[in-house]
Enzyme design. Sequence first.
Site, short mmCIF file in Angstrom:
data_model
loop_
_atom_site.label_atom_id
_atom_site.label_comp_id
_atom_site.label_asym_id
_atom_site.label_seq_id
_atom_site.Cartn_x
_atom_site.Cartn_y
_atom_site.Cartn_z
N SER A 63 -5.45 14.94 1.15
CA SER A 63 -5.90 16.11 0.37
C SER A 63 -6.38 15.69 -1.02
CB SER A 63 -4.81 17.18 0.30
OG SER A 63 -3.75 16.76 -0.51
N ASN A 64 -5.80 14.63 -1.56
CA ASN A 64 -6.29 14.14 -2.87
C ASN A 64 -7.68 13.52 -2.74
OD1 ASN A 64 -4.36 14.50 -5.24
ND2 ASN A 64 -2.98 13.86 -3.60
N MET B 36 0.71 4.51 1.41
CA MET B 36 2.16 4.32 1.46
C MET B 36 2.58 2.84 1.44
SD MET B 36 3.00 7.38 1.27
CE MET B 36 4.74 7.45 1.64
N ARG B 37 1.91 2.06 0.61
CA ARG B 37 2.26 0.65 0.50
C ARG B 37 2.26 0.24 -0.96
NH1 ARG B 37 1.95 -2.52 4.97
NH2 ARG B 37 1.67 -1.08 6.68
N ASN C 136 -3.41 5.34 -9.11
CA ASN C 136 -2.48 5.92 -8.14
C ASN C 136 -2.07 7.30 -8.63
OD1 ASN C 136 -0.69 6.01 -5.88
ND2 ASN C 136 1.01 5.50 -7.25
N HIS D 263 1.16 10.13 -8.31
CA HIS D 263 2.55 10.26 -7.86
C HIS D 263 3.06 11.65 -8.22
CE1 HIS D 263 6.46 8.91 -6.58
NE2 HIS D 263 6.96 9.44 -7.69
N ASP E 237 5.08 2.68 -8.30
CA ASP E 237 4.75 3.83 -9.16
C ASP E 237 4.92 3.51 -10.64
OD1 ASP E 237 4.20 5.42 -6.86
OD2 ASP E 237 6.35 5.75 -6.59
N GLU F 230 -2.04 18.09 -8.73
CA GLU F 230 -2.58 16.77 -8.36
C GLU F 230 -4.08 16.88 -8.13
OE1 GLU F 230 -0.54 14.45 -5.35
OE2 GLU F 230 1.29 15.60 -5.63
C1 GRF Z 1 0.64 13.16 -2.76
O1 GRF Z 1 1.71 14.01 -3.07
C2 GRF Z 1 0.59 11.99 -3.70
O2 GRF Z 1 1.03 12.30 -4.99
C3 GRF Z 1 1.55 11.01 -3.06
O3 GRF Z 1 1.35 11.17 -1.68
C4 GRF Z 1 0.84 12.47 -1.40
C5 GRF Z 1 -0.46 12.27 -0.70
O4 GRF Z 1 -1.03 13.47 -0.26
N1 GRF Z 1 1.31 9.67 -3.55
P1 GRF Z 1 -2.51 13.49 0.31
O5 GRF Z 1 -2.58 12.44 1.43
O6 GRF Z 1 -3.46 13.15 -0.81
O7 GRF Z 1 -2.71 14.87 0.83
#
Ligand code: GRF
Length: 204
Positions: free
Chosen positions: A13-14, A90-91, A107, A109, A145, A174
């Site tokens: 989603s980001n 996720m790494r 990044n 968070h 992070d 975000e």
């Molecule tokens: C978000 O909450 C971001 O802050 C964290 O992982 C999530 C990723 O969400 N690092 P998306 O894949 O961007 O929807």
Amino acid sequence: MLKIGVLASGRGSNLQSIIDSIESGELEAKVELVISDKEGAKALERANNQGIASKYINPKIYDSKEKFEQAMIDALEEYEVDLIVMAGFMRILTPYFVRHYKNRVMNIHPSLLPSFPGLHAQKQALDYGVKVAGCTVHFADEGMDTGPIIIQAAVPVQEGDTEETLAKRILKEEHRIYPQAVKLYAQDRLEVKDGKVIVKAVKS
Ligand code: GRF
């Protein structure tokens, strides 16, 4: 124009917020490539829907983290990417990757760093009992992070919040601040000095 490479493991989603910001004309940049370490990640689907190149790189076929990262670097270099945007990747990157792209990897968070790094940041915040949670965009360094902070947004915790309700309100922020941070980079307004980010004024 700024060329972006996005690293994502999940829903993306980001990534979408950055794509939308480019489409609306708010952000002058181009997402050249989306890389995922997870086959079938929704983020890859979003890239395909948008006509953006996408690549699944399977970490399991490499015998070291650095070799996996070299495969990512090769792909990012092929697309001549200037900025790497981690969006739910996720790494933890090794010093090998981070040094290669020093102050060129962002990044996001879902906490007000340096509080609550790592997984389930929103739950950590609720469990601690903080009254204000939030999110942070930062340049990534070798830590989890950690790295110079670019933008943060505060999100008040409400009575009766669950991990899900709080995460949802944080996610909205975000999606607002990540494109903003990328825009500051695109405008060449971010300077890192003594481990801190200085946001320079707009050039007139
Ligand atoms: C978000 O909450 C971001 O802050 C964290 O992982 C999530 C990723 O969400 N690092 P998306 O894949 O961007 O929807």
